[in-house]
Write an enzyme that holds these catalytic residues in place. Structure first.
Site, PDB file in Angstrom:
ATOM      1  N   ASP A 131      20.950   7.414  19.651  1.00  0.00           N
ATOM      2  CA  ASP A 131      19.420   8.040  20.488  1.00  0.00           C
ATOM      3  C   ASP A 131      18.809   7.244  21.051  1.00  0.00           C
ATOM      4  O   ASP A 131      17.435   7.306  21.440  1.00  0.00           O
ATOM      5  CB  ASP A 131      18.585   9.057  19.104  1.00  0.00           C
ATOM      6  N   ARG A 176       4.666   8.081   9.791  1.00  0.00           N
ATOM      7  CA  ARG A 176       5.307   6.268  10.129  1.00  0.00           C
ATOM      8  C   ARG A 176       4.529   5.799   9.632  1.00  0.00           C
ATOM      9  O   ARG A 176       4.527   4.345   8.912  1.00  0.00           O
ATOM     10  CB  ARG A 176       5.563   6.434  11.584  1.00  0.00           C
ATOM     11  N   CYS A 194      -8.501  -2.600 -13.009  1.00  0.00           N
ATOM     12  CA  CYS A 194      -7.729  -4.004 -13.583  1.00  0.00           C
ATOM     13  C   CYS A 194      -8.399  -4.733 -14.351  1.00  0.00           C
ATOM     14  O   CYS A 194      -9.473  -4.601 -14.578  1.00  0.00           O
ATOM     15  CB  CYS A 194      -7.196  -4.759 -11.929  1.00  0.00           C
ATOM     16  N   LEU A 236      11.023   3.914  17.589  1.00  0.00           N
ATOM     17  CA  LEU A 236      10.466   4.062  16.112  1.00  0.00           C
ATOM     18  C   LEU A 236      10.014   3.402  15.572  1.00  0.00           C
ATOM     19  O   LEU A 236       9.115   2.096  15.142  1.00  0.00           O
ATOM     20  CB  LEU A 236      11.539   3.459  15.338  1.00  0.00           C
ATOM     21  N   HIS A 295     -10.350  -5.435  -4.043  1.00  0.00           N
ATOM     22  CA  HIS A 295     -10.075  -4.288  -4.689  1.00  0.00           C
ATOM     23  C   HIS A 295     -10.615  -3.664  -4.544  1.00  0.00           C
ATOM     24  O   HIS A 295     -11.734  -3.381  -3.772  1.00  0.00           O
ATOM     25  CB  HIS A 295      -9.736  -4.578  -6.127  1.00  0.00           C
ATOM     26  N   GLY A 329      20.976   8.289  10.368  1.00  0.00           N
ATOM     27  CA  GLY A 329      21.197   9.956  10.916  1.00  0.00           C
ATOM     28  C   GLY A 329      21.530  10.583   9.754  1.00  0.00           C
ATOM     29  O   GLY A 329      21.209  10.835   8.962  1.00  0.00           O
ATOM     30  N   GLU A 359     -13.248  -1.155  -6.542  1.00  0.00           N
ATOM     31  CA  GLU A 359     -14.135  -1.036  -6.805  1.00  0.00           C
ATOM     32  C   GLU A 359     -15.435  -1.892  -6.399  1.00  0.00           C
ATOM     33  O   GLU A 359     -16.985  -1.388  -6.811  1.00  0.00           O
ATOM     34  CB  GLU A 359     -13.701  -1.475  -8.931  1.00  0.00           C
ATOM     35  N   ALA A 361      14.263  16.812  11.069  1.00  0.00           N
ATOM     36  CA  ALA A 361      13.956  18.019  11.737  1.00  0.00           C
ATOM     37  C   ALA A 361      15.137  19.463  12.322  1.00  0.00           C
ATOM     38  O   ALA A 361      16.510  18.772  12.060  1.00  0.00           O
ATOM     39  CB  ALA A 361      13.209  17.874  13.091  1.00  0.00           C
TER      40      ALA A 361
HETATM   41  C1  AOF Z   1      -7.803  -2.393  -8.926  1.00  0.00           C
HETATM   42  N1  AOF Z   1      -8.257  -1.953  -7.783  1.00  0.00           N
HETATM   43  O1  AOF Z   1      -8.182  -1.545  -5.637  1.00  0.00           O
HETATM   44  C2  AOF Z   1      -6.147  -2.131  -6.853  1.00  0.00           C
HETATM   45  C3  AOF Z   1      -5.898  -2.594  -8.182  1.00  0.00           C
HETATM   46  O2  AOF Z   1      -3.315  -9.687  -7.145  1.00  0.00           O
HETATM   47  P1  AOF Z   1      -4.658  -8.929  -7.471  1.00  0.00           P
HETATM   48  O3  AOF Z   1      -5.362  -9.651  -8.141  1.00  0.00           O
HETATM   49  O4  AOF Z   1      -5.066  -8.371  -6.507  1.00  0.00           O
HETATM   50  O5  AOF Z   1      -4.376  -8.260  -8.510  1.00  0.00           O
HETATM   51  C4  AOF Z   1      -3.224  -6.789  -8.218  1.00  0.00           C
HETATM   52  C5  AOF Z   1      -3.012  -5.749  -8.813  1.00  0.00           C
HETATM   53  O6  AOF Z   1      -4.097  -5.088  -9.132  1.00  0.00           O
HETATM   54  C6  AOF Z   1      -1.773  -4.463  -9.061  1.00  0.00           C
HETATM   55  O7  AOF Z   1      -0.423  -5.266  -9.105  1.00  0.00           O
HETATM   56  C7  AOF Z   1      -2.003  -3.913  -9.767  1.00  0.00           C
HETATM   57  O8  AOF Z   1      -2.145  -3.830 -10.887  1.00  0.00           O
HETATM   58  C8  AOF Z   1      -4.071  -3.795  -9.400  1.00  0.00           C
HETATM   59  N2  AOF Z   1      -4.188  -3.113  -8.220  1.00  0.00           N
HETATM   60  N3  AOF Z   1      -6.565  -2.592  -9.090  1.00  0.00           N
HETATM   61  O9  AOF Z   1      -8.349  -2.409 -10.030  1.00  0.00           O
HETATM   62  C9  AOF Z   1      -7.544  -1.646  -6.844  1.00  0.00           C
HETATM   63  N4  AOF Z   1      -5.407  -2.506  -5.839  1.00  0.00           N
HETATM   64 ZN    ZN Z   2      -9.147  -4.673  -9.762  1.00  0.00          ZN
END
Ligand code: AOF
Ligand code: ZN
Length: 361
Positions: free
Chosen positions: A198, A182, A73, A202, A48, A295, A50, A152
């Site tokens: 076309d 994309r 989290c 993609l 994550h 389209g 943090e 477009a």
């Molecule tokens: C954070 N910081 O950068 C993100 C979070 O499967 P896990 O353990 O990685 O948990 C996924 C969950 O973590 C996701 O559903 C969301 O609640 C959180 N995402 N949280 O503190 C992060 N990407």
């Molecule tokens: Zn986290």
């Protein structure tokens, strides 16, 4: 927070079912605020944001303010909860933009921080951060993939000419911008008519970002897309999903599979792919954001059913309607009334206006 929101965009589309979140650590020792660490959710979804930012800051995290685009989290996954990691690092204050709707978090992260005596300020730039987290938030709230519709439109209101294949409406700067779009989506979706008319590739062809081509989704309820289409013949290089109705013969299915295409069955309604169900099915296989590039009929159906979350209207400088069968833009004034206009960018000779749907309730 604005810097964190920009940083979070870097891994959009790369973090799987996890949102791309960013964390920026700032401290002020009396000589002005400065950044001591920053992190963005890693490709694949972990680590994550943090712990990455804290690792960069090292001891300088103590007493710092953490700006995080999503509530940290509170659950034990493969790593300890980010809220606990911030507490252990001695961060003094945490500013967040969006509360995490995940049941395992949903204010528990904020509560953990507060219980540890950390000052928490939630809701900072929530709208701006929410736009970057839209795919994640829509999947959590509506159980479907998020939809960006890109069109477009020529100066005289047309999006193409029947039977003429790809018609240049915008220039190279706008084209580069659309390839960036994309790269930021999990998938790009087109109807069979666009594939047949076309024969588009993609893919994302921006130098250095070729590996960020999204999954290709071809809506082909009646099995009309030829096996010679570029999107089919290159299915071995870029993941391609063909969405087929029950009536498509097994021989055609087998030939598509041989080319490397995956097959996703769909429900049919009035001869067309049932779109709400399709978007749910896509979310269920981990495709949380879809860029729709054509389209006209697919675009119109999505607009009529209220399934467009973001609308990207490129406006070309020239007209193309001076021919037998120009195709009118499917976007009407009453469609636009459901959206808020966000910003307009000048892209060479062209313009891009971004709209987001006004959320009901
Ligand atoms: C954070 N910081 O950068 C993100 C979070 O499967 P896990 O353990 O990685 O948990 C996924 C969950 O973590 C996701 O559903 C969301 O609640 C959180 N995402 N949280 O503190 C992060 N990407
Ligand atoms: Zn986290």
């Amino acid at each position: 927070m604005a810097a964190a929101i920009r940083l979070a965009r870097r891994n959009e589309g790369l973090t799987g079912t996890n949102p791309s979140v960013a964390c920026v650590l700032v401290r002020d020792d009396g000589e002005g605020a400065h950044v001591v660490g920053s992190g963005v959710t890693a490709p694949g979804g972990r680590p994550h944001a943090e712990p990455l930012a804290l690792a960069e800051a090292g001891p300088l995290a103590r007493g710092a303010t953490a700006y995080v685009t999503l509530e940290p989290c509170a659950h034990h996954g493969r790593t300890p909860p980010c809220a606990q990691t911030l507490i252990d690092a001695g961060v003094a204050r945490v500013v967040t933009a969006v509360t995490d709707p995940d049941d395992r978090v949903n204010e528990k992260g904020h509560a953990m921080l507060r219980a540890a005596g950390i000052e928490v300020e939630a809701g900072c730039m929530a709208r701006e951060a929410g736009e970057g987290l839209a795919a994640y938030l829509i999947q959590k709230a509506n159980n479907r993939a998020q939809v960006t519709l890109k069109l477009a439109v020529s100066a005289d209101g047309f999006i193409g000419v029947k039977g003429r294949g790809q018609v240049a409406i915008t220039g190279p700067v706008a084209r580069a911008q659309s390839h960036l779009m994309r790269a930021r989506h999990h998938a790009i979706l087109v109807g069979a008519g666009t594939v047949i008319g076309d024969d588009p590739e993609l893919t994302c062809r921006l130098p250095g970002l070729e590996s960020r081509s999204p999954v290709r989704i071809l809506l082909d309820p009646n099995g009309r897309v030829p096996l010679t289409a570029k999107a089919v013949t290159t299915a071995g290089l870029t993941r391609t999903i063909t969405v087929l109705g029950d009536g498509v013969p097994e021989t055609h299915r087998a030939a598509l599979r041989t080319q490397g295409c995956e097959i996703l069955p769909c429900e049919i309604e009035d001869g067309r792919v049932a779109l709400p169900e399709l978007l749910e099915d896509l979310a269920a296989i981990g495709i949380h954001s879809v860029l729709v590039e054509g389209g006209a009929k697919t675009a119109e159906a999505l607009l009529e059913e209220g399934l467009v979350d973001e609308l990207m209207l490129f406006a070309g400088g020239g007209g193309i309607g001076d021919v037998a069968e120009p195709i009118a833009s499917p976007v009407t004034g009453s469609h636009l009334a459901a959206f808020d206009e966000r910003e307009t960018l000048a892209l060479g000779e062209d313009k891009l206006t971004r709209y987001t749907v006004r959320r009901r309730g």
